[in-house]
Design a protein around this motif. Structure first.
Motif, short mmCIF file in Angstrom:
data_model
loop_
_atom_site.label_atom_id
_atom_site.label_comp_id
_atom_site.label_asym_id
_atom_site.label_seq_id
_atom_site.Cartn_x
_atom_site.Cartn_y
_atom_site.Cartn_z
N ARG A 1 36.29 83.68 52.32
CA ARG A 1 36.43 83.41 50.88
C ARG A 1 35.36 82.42 50.41
NH1 ARG A 1 40.65 84.27 47.14
NH2 ARG A 1 39.74 83.82 45.10
N GLY A 2 35.00 81.50 51.27
CA GLY A 2 34.01 80.49 50.89
C GLY A 2 32.59 80.81 51.30
N THR A 3 32.37 82.02 51.82
CA THR A 3 31.03 82.41 52.26
C THR A 3 30.20 82.92 51.08
OG1 THR A 3 31.87 83.04 54.45
CG2 THR A 3 29.71 83.88 53.82
N PRO A 4 29.05 82.34 50.83
CA PRO A 4 28.21 82.81 49.71
C PRO A 4 27.82 84.27 49.86
CG PRO A 4 27.41 80.72 50.60
CD PRO A 4 28.44 81.22 51.56
N LYS A 5 27.70 84.95 48.74
CA LYS A 5 27.35 86.38 48.77
C LYS A 5 25.98 86.62 49.39
CE LYS A 5 31.01 88.15 46.75
NZ LYS A 5 31.91 89.11 47.46
N VAL A 6 25.11 85.61 49.33
CA VAL A 6 23.75 85.80 49.85
C VAL A 6 23.67 85.47 51.33
CG1 VAL A 6 22.65 85.36 47.64
CG2 VAL A 6 23.14 83.43 49.15
N SER A 7 24.78 85.07 51.95
CA SER A 7 24.78 84.70 53.36
C SER A 7 24.44 85.89 54.25
CB SER A 7 26.16 84.15 53.75
OG SER A 7 26.29 84.04 55.16
N PHE A 8 23.88 85.58 55.43
CA PHE A 8 23.57 86.61 56.42
C PHE A 8 24.81 87.41 56.78
CE2 PHE A 8 23.80 87.64 60.98
CZ PHE A 8 22.78 88.56 61.08
N TRP A 9 25.97 86.69 56.86
CA TRP A 9 27.22 87.35 57.27
C TRP A 9 27.77 88.27 56.18
CZ3 TRP A 9 27.68 87.10 62.19
CH2 TRP A 9 27.20 85.98 62.87
N ASN B 1 45.96 74.34 54.86
CA ASN B 1 45.07 74.24 53.70
C ASN B 1 44.58 72.83 53.48
OD1 ASN B 1 45.53 76.94 53.35
ND2 ASN B 1 46.56 76.78 51.38
N THR B 2 45.48 71.86 53.68
CA THR B 2 45.08 70.45 53.53
C THR B 2 44.01 70.09 54.55
OG1 THR B 2 47.27 69.84 52.69
CG2 THR B 2 45.89 68.06 53.55
N LEU B 3 44.24 70.46 55.82
CA LEU B 3 43.26 70.20 56.87
C LEU B 3 41.94 70.89 56.56
CD1 LEU B 3 42.42 69.27 59.75
CD2 LEU B 3 43.45 71.39 60.62
N TRP B 4 42.03 72.14 56.12
CA TRP B 4 40.85 72.96 55.86
C TRP B 4 39.95 72.34 54.79
CZ3 TRP B 4 38.79 76.63 58.62
CH2 TRP B 4 37.89 77.53 58.06
N HIS B 5 40.55 71.85 53.73
CA HIS B 5 39.77 71.33 52.61
C HIS B 5 39.28 69.90 52.84
CE1 HIS B 5 40.26 74.85 50.15
NE2 HIS B 5 41.57 74.83 50.31
N HIS B 6 39.73 69.29 53.95
CA HIS B 6 39.20 67.99 54.33
C HIS B 6 38.10 68.11 55.37
CE1 HIS B 6 42.67 66.23 52.22
NE2 HIS B 6 42.00 65.10 52.25
N CYS B 7 37.77 69.33 55.74
CA CYS B 7 36.71 69.57 56.72
C CYS B 7 35.45 70.06 56.03
CB CYS B 7 37.15 70.61 57.75
SG CYS B 7 38.49 70.09 58.84
N SER B 8 34.32 69.73 56.61
CA SER B 8 33.06 70.28 56.12
C SER B 8 32.96 71.75 56.54
CB SER B 8 31.88 69.50 56.69
OG SER B 8 31.80 69.69 58.10
N ARG B 9 31.99 72.43 55.97
CA ARG B 9 31.79 73.85 56.31
C ARG B 9 31.52 74.00 57.80
NH1 ARG B 9 33.09 78.81 54.28
NH2 ARG B 9 31.48 80.35 54.71
N LYS B 10 30.75 73.09 58.37
CA LYS B 10 30.43 73.15 59.79
C LYS B 10 31.68 72.90 60.64
CE LYS B 10 26.53 71.49 61.18
NZ LYS B 10 25.42 70.57 61.58
N GLN B 11 32.49 71.94 60.23
CA GLN B 11 33.72 71.66 60.96
C GLN B 11 34.70 72.83 60.90
OE1 GLN B 11 34.70 68.06 58.82
NE2 GLN B 11 34.05 66.72 60.51
N GLN B 12 34.75 73.50 59.74
CA GLN B 12 35.59 74.69 59.62
C GLN B 12 35.16 75.76 60.62
OE1 GLN B 12 35.10 75.70 55.48
NE2 GLN B 12 36.56 74.17 54.77
N GLY B 13 33.85 75.93 60.74
CA GLY B 13 33.32 76.90 61.71
C GLY B 13 33.68 76.53 63.13
#
Length: 364
Positions: free
Chosen positions: A197-205, A146-158
């Motif tokens: 969990r962090g994906t916007p509802k309007v996202s393509f996915w 969780n610590t690593l995850w929240h220190h990454c940008s959305r792109k880095q998480q992907g």
């Protein structure tokens, strides 16, 4: 403070996931003969339709496991890990492991293997339940993840998820890489759950057509690969080739991942009011696994009691009806036992003691 009611859409997903796992065990431990090895070539030659449908039923096992980890990631990615969370897994595991050992020691065949005794009293250490051992390892890793995850940008998480997917799913599926470390696969599912969990509802996915197509493609792909592999083994008169098709419902197969994520997304978009019955049954799913897949109980149910290996040589209708009804009965019995155990633990104050004693302590 009154606890927030659980979301019944995800609780229903837990129930379905556990049903798929029990169905999977009915096939791999019973019908296809873990305790009564059968020649796959002869079995397919004489009962091809039953054999193929049995393999289709087996698909749900690893997808069920994946769904539980996705749910964990979805709800834990923004949370702090408490010691009480680990104990809620560890204590029932120890309870059922020791209880089953005592019952089979008293009423079953003679148990002389010292490793069985040790494994019964230290089930997590000795991997009596492979899932529990890996799941507890994951729980210990959550604070760092969780610590690593929240220190990454959305792109880095992907990028992290894609790297894990390519290394532990895509390359093994293509037979280009043999490492199928289950722990890292668990981490991948956990992070995918967090990413959703962090994906916007309007996202393509988050579009309904995307995950419905994912469900249909993964099921079709699995059925095609399994049929093609079994058929190739049959034409080559090779049981080994037929047995090798089990990899298509393995932990690191792309069809399993696509189906699990798509199915999870489907339930993520279902709106259900809190349902007490669904939530009650869902609360017992962990116990259902611990009871029916205990090392002693497993053989007793599928081989000694039910002789499920004989189902492989029956007709298709008998196979499907008997298998599904039996799985439902086992699911119901184990669920009832776990609900009673939980009630007893609450009545004697044991659950409250653990909650009060360890809930205020973060893991790290």
């Amino acid at each position: 403070m009154k606890s927030k009611p659980r979301m019944s859409n995800f609780e229903l997903l837990r129930i379905i996931a556990m049903f798929m796992i029990v169905l999977h065990h009915s096939i791999v431990h019973g019908v296809l003969g873990e305790f009564f090895p059968q020649n796959s070539f002869n079995l397919y030659s004489n009962h091809p339709v039953v054999f193929f449908v049995a393999r289709l039923f087996a698909f749900g096992g690893k997808t069920g496991v994946a769904l539980f980890i996705l749910i964990t990631g979805y709800f834990s990615i923004n949370s702090k890990m408490k010691w009480s969370r680990i104990l809620k897994v560890w204590v029932p595991t120890l309870f059922y492991s020791i209880l089953c050992y005592i019952l089979f020691k008293l009423f079953g065949p003679s148990l002389t293997d010292k490793r069985q005794v040790l494994a019964s009293f230290f089930p997590v250490t000795f991997r009596s339940y492979w899932f529990i051992t890996l799941f507890i390892m994951l729980l210990f890793a959550i604070p760092a993840l969780n610590t690593l995850w929240h220190h990454c940008s959305r792109k880095q998480q992907g990028y992290i998820i894609i790297s894990l997917f390519v290394t532990y799913i895509l390359l093994p599926t293509l037979d280009l890489y043999a490492d199928n470390s289950l722990f890292f696969i668990f981490i991948m599912y956990y992070l995918i759950g967090g990413y959703i969990r962090g994906t916007p509802k309007v996202s393509f996915w988050n579009k309904k057509t995307v995950y419905i197509v994912g469900i249909l493609l993964s099921l079709t792909g699995y059925a095609y690969l399994t049929f093609h592999g079994i058929r190739a083994g049959y034409l080559a008169h090779s049981s080994d080739m037929i047995n090798a098709t089990t990899k298509f419902f393995g932990d690191n197969n792309i069809c399993v991942v696509v189906f699990a994520v798509s199915f999870f997304m489907f339930f993520n978009h279902i709106s259900l009011r809190p349902n007490r019955l669904i939530n009650l049954v869902a609360s017992s799913t962990f116990g259902i696994y611990l009871i029916h897949d205990n090392p002693f109980v497993r053989k007793f149910i599928w081989f000694d009691l039910l002789h499920f290996e004989k189902l492989a040589t029956t007709n298709l209708i008998n196979f499907v009806v008997i298998d599904l009804i039996t799985v439902l009965i086992i699911f119901g019995i184990c669920s009832t036992i776990e609900i009673i155990r939980n009630k007893l633990f609450n009545l004697c104050g044991f659950s409250k003691l653990l909650q009060n004693r360890f809930n205020d302590f973060n893991l790290f």
